[in-house]
Write a protein that holds these residues in place. Structure first.
Motif, PDB file in Angstrom:
ATOM      1  N   GLY A   3      -1.887  16.636 -20.491  1.00 15.77           N
ATOM      2  CA  GLY A   3      -0.970  17.369 -21.350  1.00 15.77           C
ATOM      3  C   GLY A   3      -0.637  18.753 -20.830  1.00 15.77           C
ATOM      4  N   SER A   4      -1.144  19.091 -19.677  1.00 18.68           N
ATOM      5  CA  SER A   4      -0.909  20.445 -19.201  1.00 18.68           C
ATOM      6  C   SER A   4       0.219  20.463 -18.182  1.00 18.68           C
ATOM      7  CB  SER A   4      -2.186  20.969 -18.543  1.00 18.68           C
ATOM      8  OG  SER A   4      -1.896  22.119 -17.807  1.00 18.68           O
ATOM      9  N   VAL A   5       1.029  21.483 -18.223  1.00 19.06           N
ATOM     10  CA  VAL A   5       2.090  21.587 -17.223  1.00 19.06           C
ATOM     11  C   VAL A   5       2.016  22.933 -16.521  1.00 19.06           C
ATOM     12  CG1 VAL A   5       3.760  19.974 -18.169  1.00 19.06           C
ATOM     13  CG2 VAL A   5       3.698  22.305 -19.023  1.00 19.06           C
ATOM     14  N   ALA A  23       4.621  16.526 -21.947  1.00 18.53           N
ATOM     15  CA  ALA A  23       3.415  17.339 -21.787  1.00 18.53           C
ATOM     16  C   ALA A  23       2.923  17.842 -23.141  1.00 18.53           C
ATOM     17  CB  ALA A  23       3.706  18.517 -20.870  1.00 18.53           C
ATOM     18  N   GLY A  24       1.688  17.503 -23.461  1.00 22.50           N
ATOM     19  CA  GLY A  24       1.093  18.006 -24.701  1.00 22.50           C
ATOM     20  C   GLY A  24       1.407  17.163 -25.917  1.00 22.50           C
ATOM     21  N   VAL A  25       2.330  16.198 -25.766  1.00 16.42           N
ATOM     22  CA  VAL A  25       2.662  15.334 -26.901  1.00 16.42           C
ATOM     23  C   VAL A  25       1.556  14.278 -27.037  1.00 16.42           C
ATOM     24  CG1 VAL A  25       4.311  13.624 -27.764  1.00 16.42           C
ATOM     25  CG2 VAL A  25       5.137  15.701 -26.627  1.00 16.42           C
TER      26      VAL A  25
ATOM     27  N   ARG B  45      -2.190  29.021 -24.911  1.00 16.49           N
ATOM     28  CA  ARG B  45      -1.462  27.764 -25.040  1.00 16.49           C
ATOM     29  C   ARG B  45      -0.131  28.104 -25.709  1.00 16.49           C
ATOM     30  NH1 ARG B  45      -2.209  21.976 -26.437  1.00 16.49           N
ATOM     31  NH2 ARG B  45      -0.904  21.628 -28.255  1.00 16.49           N
ATOM     32  N   ARG B  62       9.177  27.075 -18.658  1.00 12.66           N
ATOM     33  CA  ARG B  62       7.749  26.849 -18.403  1.00 12.66           C
ATOM     34  C   ARG B  62       7.250  27.771 -17.288  1.00 12.66           C
ATOM     35  NH1 ARG B  62       5.922  22.702 -14.843  1.00 12.66           N
ATOM     36  NH2 ARG B  62       7.596  23.607 -13.603  1.00 12.66           N
ATOM     37  N   ASP B  78      -1.314  27.242 -20.562  1.00 12.33           N
ATOM     38  CA  ASP B  78      -0.844  25.876 -20.760  1.00 12.33           C
ATOM     39  C   ASP B  78       0.461  25.923 -21.537  1.00 12.33           C
ATOM     40  OD1 ASP B  78      -2.838  24.616 -19.477  1.00 12.33           O
ATOM     41  OD2 ASP B  78      -3.912  23.935 -21.278  1.00 12.33           O
ATOM     42  N   VAL B  79       1.510  25.366 -20.967  1.00  7.77           N
ATOM     43  CA  VAL B  79       2.772  25.286 -21.699  1.00  7.77           C
ATOM     44  C   VAL B  79       2.976  23.828 -22.068  1.00  7.77           C
ATOM     45  CG1 VAL B  79       5.246  25.708 -21.679  1.00  7.77           C
ATOM     46  CG2 VAL B  79       3.711  27.232 -20.420  1.00  7.77           C
ATOM     47  N   VAL B  80       3.042  23.542 -23.347  1.00  8.61           N
ATOM     48  CA  VAL B  80       3.197  22.160 -23.785  1.00  8.61           C
ATOM     49  C   VAL B  80       4.473  22.008 -24.609  1.00  8.61           C
ATOM     50  CG1 VAL B  80       0.712  21.736 -23.751  1.00  8.61           C
ATOM     51  CG2 VAL B  80       1.819  22.439 -25.863  1.00  8.61           C
ATOM     52  N   VAL B  81       4.902  20.764 -24.732  1.00  8.79           N
ATOM     53  CA  VAL B  81       6.182  20.466 -25.371  1.00  8.79           C
ATOM     54  C   VAL B  81       5.946  19.872 -26.765  1.00  8.79           C
ATOM     55  CG1 VAL B  81       8.241  19.008 -25.202  1.00  8.79           C
ATOM     56  CG2 VAL B  81       7.269  20.029 -23.140  1.00  8.79           C
TER      57      VAL B  81
END
Lengths: 298, 169
Positions: A3-5, A23-25, B45, B62, B78-81
């Motif tokens: 999940g990390s970008v 990512a992170g979903v 985050r 990002r 951490d950049v998340v969607v």
């Protein structure tokens, strides 16, 4: 999935590194849902969007005017974004569906699915595959496609898979613009000159036979629809016919529809991997560079 | 590098000031795509949401967030969607709307509220749009699709200038 970008420092206009669009979903499967079936369904909707997007992008610099270049490219971009999300969802739901690549290849699942599957493994409907034809045929096809997709997505927002529901909720907003854009062009061309009317009419007649396939329910769609995850395309037929009838009435082309859906498609179709020859030609062009460099970093 | 002051506040403030790569007059906070900034020790985050599914600016957002926050001393970013709820043009802040106007773009009106089937609209989209340069309401839609995914193109009949209108979604 981590999940990390966390990104690199490359600072091109739009970045050059891959970004996982999910990512992170949380991509955990909903209770009782088979990952392979969910992946198969996401490939259907994702491949529809990817192939339609590629065809629309072919208009860039070839449309009747600059505004239409921009419009068709924008619609292609929206559909490409939807395709990325759906292919990434398929890869997360069933990693086994992703074509294997050489060890160390940086190609993410969504790209492996787009660039390393043969036509037989694509699950798009045949409507999106043929060469564009003239502008009249393109707007006719886009009207048919966007009307149907909008009706599907509008119901898919209630999917028990929260990822599909979220993708659909974004897509509804986008495809509503696509459908109305195509519908206005069909009316404009039909009420324009004798030549524009002749062409849009020919375009509608060319895409009409593909409508039967849109109404067919694949067993995967039927099972997932019963599980509250997918939409049974048979459930949107009346709505789609109603919208198309409205457009045809405004275009004074009532004799073409609304229910003149053409011949019923017998036997396997696009959802089963049986496609028109045009798809293989499209994929050859779309995939050639990625396949030549399976370990490439773009 | 030591992070000074309240790290939470700093991280949120720093992330909020990152600008949109395609409409740099807007910060990510003003555009409404910055959904959450969470600090745990020296880790941050950040949650962002795409405007449109195909928005190509997301990767740059990002990268910019990671660069700004690591430069400020955070060890991991951490950049998340977040895909849901879907972004709406209603999330553009008042300050963002003023910035659009000041840079020659017309701000969106209220987004359509939709439930159930989407009604077909065969006429030109009805909007209350005024020219951001001269203020005239005598404007004409040139294209429903503009140079970025989120804009439409208009032309002002009074001053003859074209301008972008941020679409309602």
């Amino acid at each position: 999935m981590s999940g990390s970008v966390t990104g690199d420092d490359a600072h091109w206009a739009f970045g050059t590194s891959f970004v996982d669009p999910l990512a992170g979903v949380d991509t955990t499967l909903p209770d009782g849902v088979d990952g392979g079936e969910l992946a198969a369904y996401c490939l259907m909707l994702g491949d529809d969007a990817l192939v339609a997007s590629h065809r629309l992008a072919e208009w860039c610099s070839n449309a009747p005017d600059l505004e239409e270049d921009v419009a068709l490219a924008n619609i292609a971009l929206d559909l490409l974004g939807q395709a990325r999300l759906l292919l990434a969802r398929a890869a997360a739901a069933d990693p086994g569906a992703v074509p294997p690549l050489p060890a160390g290849s940086p190609v993410p699942g969504e790209d492996a699915l787009a660039f390393f599957r043969d036509a037989d493994d694509y699950r798009c409907v045949r409507l999106v595959e043929p060469e564009n034809g003239d502008f009249g045929e393109t707007v006719a096809r886009l009207l048919c496609f966007a009307t149907w997709r909008l009706a599907l997505l509008a119901r898919l927002v209630d999917s028990r898979d929260p990822v599909l529901a979220a993708i659909a909720a974004k897509g509804v907003k986008e495809v509503a613009y696509h459908r109305d854009h195509a519908a206005r062009w069909v009316v404009t061309l039909a009420r324009g000159t004798a030549e524009s009317r002749r062409r849009v009419r020919a375009g509608l007649r060319a895409v009409w036979p593909h409508r039967a396939e849109l109404a067919r329910t694949h067993p995967v769609e039927a099972r997932l629809a019963r599980a509250g995850v997918a939409v049974d395309p048979a459930d949107v037929v009346a709505e789609v016919d109603g919208v198309l009838a409205q457009v045809l009435r405004a275009a004074d082309l009532d004799d073409l529809g609304p229910c003149a859906a053409g011949p019923v498609l017998d036997g396997p179709g696009g959802r089963d991997g049986r496609h028109t020859p045009d798809l293989a030609a499209l994929l050859a062009e779309m995939q050639v560079v990625a396949r030549a460099h399976p370990a490439g970093r773009w | 590098m030591t992070v000074l002051g309240s790290p939470v506040c700093d991280a949120r403030e720093l992330a909020a000031q990152v600008t949109d790569p395609e409409m740099p007059m807007l910060t990510l906070a003003d555009l409404g795509v910055l959904r959450e900034v969470k600090v745990e020790g020296d880790r941050v985050r950040v949650v962002i949401t795409p405007t449109y599914s195909g928005c190509p600016a997301l990767a740059t957002m990002r990268d910019d967030l990671v660069r700004v926050l690591t430069t400020a001393g955070y060890a991991a970013v951490d950049v998340v969607v977040a895909l849901a709820p879907a972004w709406s043009s209603d999330w553009i802040t008042e300050r963002g709307r003023a910035a659009l106007q000041a840079h020659g773009l017309s701000a969106p009106g209220p987004a359509p509220r939709r439930t159930g089937p989407v009604v077909l609209d065969l006429g030109p989209t009805r909007r209350d749009v005024a020219c951001p340069r001269c203020g005239s309401g005598e404007v004409v839609l040139a294209s429903e699709f503009g140079p970025t995914a989120c804009t439409a193109l208009y032309r002002c009949r009074a001053c003859a200038e074209p301008f972008q209108h941020v679409k309602e979604i």
